[in-house]
Design a protein around this motif. Structure first.
Motif, PDB file in Angstrom:
ATOM      1  N   ALA A   1      -6.474  -7.899   4.089  1.00 15.80           N
ATOM      2  CA  ALA A   1      -7.458  -8.969   4.258  1.00 15.80           C
ATOM      3  C   ALA A   1      -6.903 -10.289   3.696  1.00 15.80           C
ATOM      4  N   LEU A   2      -6.333 -10.219   2.477  1.00  8.46           N
ATOM      5  CA  LEU A   2      -5.779 -11.434   1.854  1.00  8.46           C
ATOM      6  C   LEU A   2      -4.614 -11.962   2.669  1.00  8.46           C
ATOM      7  N   TRP A   3      -3.838 -11.008   3.169  1.00  8.95           N
ATOM      8  CA  TRP A   3      -2.624 -11.336   3.922  1.00  8.95           C
ATOM      9  C   TRP A   3      -2.959 -12.202   5.133  1.00  8.95           C
ATOM     10  N   SER A   4      -3.935 -11.751   5.923  1.00  9.13           N
ATOM     11  CA  SER A   4      -4.214 -12.490   7.155  1.00  9.13           C
ATOM     12  C   SER A   4      -4.770 -13.877   6.825  1.00  9.13           C
ATOM     13  N   THR A   5      -5.577 -13.986   5.752  1.00  6.30           N
ATOM     14  CA  THR A   5      -6.106 -15.313   5.380  1.00  6.30           C
ATOM     15  C   THR A   5      -4.951 -16.235   5.000  1.00  6.30           C
ATOM     16  N   ALA A   6      -4.004 -15.722   4.172  1.00  5.81           N
ATOM     17  CA  ALA A   6      -2.891 -16.555   3.719  1.00  5.81           C
ATOM     18  C   ALA A   6      -2.026 -16.989   4.900  1.00  5.81           C
ATOM     19  N   VAL A   7      -1.762 -16.039   5.830  1.00  5.28           N
ATOM     20  CA  VAL A   7      -0.902 -16.350   6.977  1.00  5.28           C
ATOM     21  C   VAL A   7      -1.586 -17.389   7.863  1.00  5.28           C
ATOM     22  N   ARG A   8      -2.913 -17.155   8.130  1.00  5.54           N
ATOM     23  CA  ARG A   8      -3.640 -18.060   9.035  1.00  5.54           C
ATOM     24  C   ARG A   8      -3.665 -19.482   8.488  1.00  5.54           C
ATOM     25  N   HIS A   9      -3.896 -19.590   7.186  1.00  2.00           N
ATOM     26  CA  HIS A   9      -4.051 -20.929   6.625  1.00  2.00           C
ATOM     27  C   HIS A   9      -2.773 -21.469   5.997  1.00  2.00           C
ATOM     28  N   GLY A  10      -1.666 -20.744   6.158  1.00  2.00           N
ATOM     29  CA  GLY A  10      -0.382 -21.188   5.618  1.00  2.00           C
ATOM     30  C   GLY A  10      -0.413 -21.344   4.101  1.00  2.00           C
ATOM     31  N   ARG A  11      -1.173 -20.473   3.430  1.00  2.00           N
ATOM     32  CA  ARG A  11      -1.274 -20.568   1.971  1.00  2.00           C
ATOM     33  C   ARG A  11      -0.163 -19.744   1.316  1.00  2.00           C
ATOM     34  N   PRO A  12       0.305 -20.165   0.137  1.00  2.00           N
ATOM     35  CA  PRO A  12       1.352 -19.388  -0.543  1.00  2.00           C
ATOM     36  C   PRO A  12       0.785 -18.080  -1.083  1.00  2.00           C
ATOM     37  N   MET A  13       1.647 -17.086  -1.148  1.00  4.57           N
ATOM     38  CA  MET A  13       1.236 -15.800  -1.717  1.00  4.57           C
ATOM     39  C   MET A  13       2.497 -15.080  -2.181  1.00  4.57           C
ATOM     40  N   SER A  14       2.429 -14.443  -3.346  1.00  3.82           N
ATOM     41  CA  SER A  14       3.617 -13.758  -3.855  1.00  3.82           C
ATOM     42  C   SER A  14       3.282 -12.342  -4.258  1.00  3.82           C
ATOM     43  N   LEU A  15       4.351 -11.569  -4.447  1.00  3.83           N
ATOM     44  CA  LEU A  15       4.166 -10.168  -4.823  1.00  3.83           C
ATOM     45  C   LEU A  15       5.127  -9.818  -5.950  1.00  3.83           C
ATOM     46  N   LEU A  16       4.606  -9.126  -6.947  1.00  2.00           N
ATOM     47  CA  LEU A  16       5.448  -8.667  -8.066  1.00  2.00           C
ATOM     48  C   LEU A  16       5.478  -7.152  -8.048  1.00  2.00           C
ATOM     49  N   LEU A  17       6.670  -6.602  -8.197  1.00  2.00           N
ATOM     50  CA  LEU A  17       6.808  -5.152  -8.329  1.00  2.00           C
ATOM     51  C   LEU A  17       7.334  -4.901  -9.733  1.00  2.00           C
ATOM     52  N   LEU A  18       6.637  -4.057 -10.497  1.00  2.00           N
ATOM     53  CA  LEU A  18       6.967  -3.865 -11.911  1.00  2.00           C
ATOM     54  C   LEU A  18       7.278  -2.398 -12.159  1.00  2.00           C
ATOM     55  N   ASP A  19       8.354  -2.126 -12.873  1.00  2.00           N
ATOM     56  CA  ASP A  19       8.743  -0.735 -13.132  1.00  2.00           C
ATOM     57  C   ASP A  19       9.091  -0.594 -14.615  1.00  2.00           C
ATOM     58  N   ILE A  20       8.577   0.453 -15.251  1.00  2.04           N
ATOM     59  CA  ILE A  20       8.863   0.658 -16.680  1.00  2.04           C
ATOM     60  C   ILE A  20      10.306   1.144 -16.828  1.00  2.04           C
ATOM     61  N   ASP A  21      10.991   0.586 -17.796  1.00  2.00           N
ATOM     62  CA  ASP A  21      12.404   0.940 -17.987  1.00  2.00           C
ATOM     63  C   ASP A  21      12.536   2.264 -18.734  1.00  2.00           C
ATOM     64  N   PHE A  22      13.468   3.036 -18.310  1.00  2.00           N
ATOM     65  CA  PHE A  22      13.807   4.315 -18.968  1.00  2.00           C
ATOM     66  C   PHE A  22      12.583   5.180 -19.268  1.00  2.00           C
ATOM     67  N   PHE A  23      11.689   5.191 -18.345  1.00  2.00           N
ATOM     68  CA  PHE A  23      10.446   5.927 -18.595  1.00  2.00           C
ATOM     69  C   PHE A  23      10.700   7.428 -18.680  1.00  2.00           C
ATOM     70  N   LYS A  24      11.696   7.857 -17.926  1.00  2.00           N
ATOM     71  CA  LYS A  24      12.024   9.285 -17.925  1.00  2.00           C
ATOM     72  C   LYS A  24      12.419   9.735 -19.338  1.00  2.00           C
ATOM     73  N   GLN A  25      13.261   8.922 -19.949  1.00  2.12           N
ATOM     74  CA  GLN A  25      13.708   9.262 -21.307  1.00  2.12           C
ATOM     75  C   GLN A  25      12.515   9.328 -22.259  1.00  2.12           C
ATOM     76  N   PHE A  26      11.621   8.386 -22.045  1.00  2.00           N
ATOM     77  CA  PHE A  26      10.441   8.320 -22.900  1.00  2.00           C
ATOM     78  C   PHE A  26       9.595   9.582 -22.748  1.00  2.00           C
ATOM     79  N   ASN A  27       9.438   9.938 -21.494  1.00  2.00           N
ATOM     80  CA  ASN A  27       8.697  11.167 -21.166  1.00  2.00           C
ATOM     81  C   ASN A  27       9.346  12.389 -21.806  1.00  2.00           C
ATOM     82  N   ASP A  28      10.684  12.424 -21.618  1.00  6.63           N
ATOM     83  CA  ASP A  28      11.429  13.599 -22.103  1.00  6.63           C
ATOM     84  C   ASP A  28      11.339  13.705 -23.626  1.00  6.63           C
TER      85      ASP A  28
END
Ligand SMILES: Nc1nc2c(ncn2[C@@H]2O[C@H](COP(=O)(O)OP(=O)(O)OP(=O)(O)O)[C@@H](O)[C@H]2O)c(=O)[nH]1
Length: 558
Positions: free
Chosen positions: A411-438
């Motif tokens: 829904a947000l995507w089509s509004t941003a595209v239609r109106h030429g509005r800026p939009m960004s995406l962040l992908l976040l990953d925990i570092d060395f989570f496996k070690q932490f788990n282990d």
């Protein structure tokens, strides 16, 4: 509307005063025709031989599947002038009805009615058969021969024209209200079925509609208005509607009480028996086994009356909330039905109220069930809402899951595209989570994921979409945010997590995260944007983790 006339006759006769009489059944004597069919002369001879008997009831009753019955009534007109009356035989479902007016031993006039004869002569729907009689001065005798293979009663009275019109008007209002209410209710349930696809509504609509058809048949409304020539339909329609009404009622009860969940075999039994009864009735009608059809119809009614209440009790005992709504509703209609049945069997005196008890019960039932259906709908809506919510939520962190993210982002995507509005995406990953788990165990890993989710939720603005992308990876869609702003925001999150000692309590290195940021470009899809951010996240990991790519300093070139 009916006042009692002056009664100074002997126990069998009635002295007329010109006003309406009450029910005259107790004044009349009766003869049940067994074996040979009698004509008027035969009935007169039988009367002379003393074969007619008093019943002592205001309305004579002969039970179901009874043979034809004769009634004899003496009416004395003490005035010097003829008295005009409407003779009312208040039973619209009589198959045949012959009325003879005899004065001083001479036949003055005769009438023929009944719905086994084409045409709806003398029938006033719901009221009964009405004959215009002129009672000459002196001793008049009425001979009535009536036959109704279903259930025979003979409510007889003499009314003035004014009283009859008032009674007719009352019935018109009553049935107008009844049919209007039930039809509206049936249509409402059909619409609910169409919208919700819940079969309880369909069965309830069929149950109500078959009652309307049944009522149209036994009150004579149908015969009078729609099928005056179809005598076969009039008779068989009654049997078919009785059976269909009971079967639709059982189907509704099974579904409404959700028997399939806790008593599937009972449900199968009810379905099987209903089918058997319907097929048997079809055979009896086709083969013209009238007596068998009568017994089957009334037997089914009796089982139905008991069965509906028993099902309500059963559901209540199984702690089904719907049972508490169903039971009082079923009790109302079944009480009405039982009174009607006892009336038909001749065990309860027939009058306007005992004959109409079924309809009153049905109205009360419909009102109570509309409340029940409403409450069930509310319950189902709540359950559906809960299920839908659960399907969108990640069980551990309480954030949106990946599927919900994609839906909401679209829904947000089509509004941003239609109106030429800026939009960004962040992908976040925990570092060395496996070690932490282990090192600290899966449980501790879970707590960390919860804390990161909480921190991200607190950092987000209203309008951002935050979701757990999977494992130890999170995604943020930021509307009205260009890449420069997104990386600043991402950097702030990274620092907060690093400094916030998320992993406090566990003796290990501070918990850090890596992030990839990307901005919406023209001609790309949400997938492309996620891929771009993922690529940068990979770069961040490759370059040593605990960073955002592109870094804040490089915003301009991104
Ligand atoms: N406790 C917990 N662990 C999870 C959950 N989902 C995924 N994981 C674990 O997260 C770990 C992810 O490990 P990797 O993909 O090797 O990544 P990493 O150890 O964080 O290393 P980098 O991402 O390269 O920094 C795996 O051990 C998964 O079992 C979860 O819901 N709870």
């Amino acid at each position: 509307a009916v006042s009692a006339g002056t009664d100074a006759g002997d126990s069998r006769g009635f002295l007329l005063s010109g006003t309406s009489t009450g029910p005259l059944g107790a004044r009349a004597s009766y003869l049940v025709e067994r074996g040979t069919t009698l004509d008027l002369a035969g009935a007169q001879r039988a009367l002379q031989r003393g074969n007619f008997r008093l019943q002592g009831r205001t309305t004579a009753g002969f039970g179901i599947a009874a043979p034809p019955a004769w009634m004899h009534l003496e009416l004395t007109n003490p005035s010097g002038n003829p008295l005009a009356y409407r003779l009312l035989i208040g039973m619209p479902w009589l198959d045949s009805l012959d009325v003879y007016l005899v004065h001083d031993g001479r036949l003055l006039q005769s009438w023929r009615g009944g719905d086994a004869r084409p045409g709806a002569g003398y029938l006033v729907p719901a009221v009964g058969y009405v004959f215009p009689v002129r009672l000459a001065p002196g001793r008049n005798e009425l001979y009535v021969r009536a036959y109704a293979p279903e259930a025979l009663m003979l409510p007889v009275s003499l009314l003035t024209t004014g009283d009859l019109e008032a009674a007719e008007l009352g019935y018109r209002y009553r049935y107008g209200a009844l049919y209007g209410f039930l039809l509206a209710f049936a249509i409402y349930n059909l619409m609910l079925f169409r919208g919700l696809r819940e079969r309880a509504h369909l069965y309830y609509a069929l149950y109500v509609l078959s009652f309307v058809v049944l009522s149209l048949v036994y009150t004579g409304h149908g015969f009078m208005w729609w099928w005056p020539q179809q005598t076969g339909f009039q008779r068989n329609g009654l049997f078919a509607a009785m059976i269909f009404y009971a079967c639709a009622g059982f189907a509704f009860a099974s579904r409404f009480l959700q028997l399939q969940d806790y008593a599937p075999s009972l449900r199968r039994w009810i379905g099987g028996l209903s089918l058997l009864v319907m097929v048997s009735m079809a055979v009896f009608i086709a083969a013209e086994f009238v007596r068998a059809a009568v017994y089957l119809a009334f037997g089914t009614f009796a089982v139905f009356a008991l069965g509906m209440v028993s099902l309500g009790v059963f559901a209540c005992r199984r702690d089904r909330t719907v049972g508490h709504f169903f039971l009082p509703a079923a009790l109302c209609s079944m009480l009405g039905l039982s009174i009607g049945l006892l009336c038909a069997l001749g065990l309860v005196t027939a009058n306007e109220w005992t004959i109409g008890a079924v309809e009153i019960g049905m109205m009360l039932e419909a009102i109570l069930l509309s409340l029940a259906l409403g409450s069930r709908m509310r319950q189902q809506k709540r359950a559906r809402f809960r299920a839908e919510r659960l399907a969108r939520i990640d069980g551990l962190t309480g954030l949106l899951n990946r599927r919900a993210f994609i839906t909401d982002a679209a829904a947000l995507w089509s509004t941003a595209v239609r109106h030429g509005r800026p939009m960004s995406l962040l992908l976040l990953d925990i570092d060395f989570f496996k070690q932490f788990n282990d090192r600290f165990g899966h449980e501790c890993g879970d707590r960390i994921l919860e804390r990161v989710a909480k921190l991200l939720t607190q950092s987000c603005r209203e309008g951002d979409i935050l979701s757990r992308w999977g494992g130890e990876e999170f995604v943020l869609l930021l509307p009205e945010t260009d890449l420069a702003q997104a990386t600043v925001f991402g950097e702030r999150i990274r620092r907060e997590i690093e400094c916030n000692r998320i992993a406090a309590g566990f003796q290990g290195p501070p918990l850090t995260v890596s992030l990839g940021a990307a901005q919406l470009q023209s001609e790309i899809t949400l997938n492309d944007l996620v891929d771009a951010a993922d690529q940068r996240l990979y770069d961040a990991k490759r370059c040593g983790r605990n960073r955002i790519v592109p870094p804040v300093a490089e915003q301009v070139v991104a």
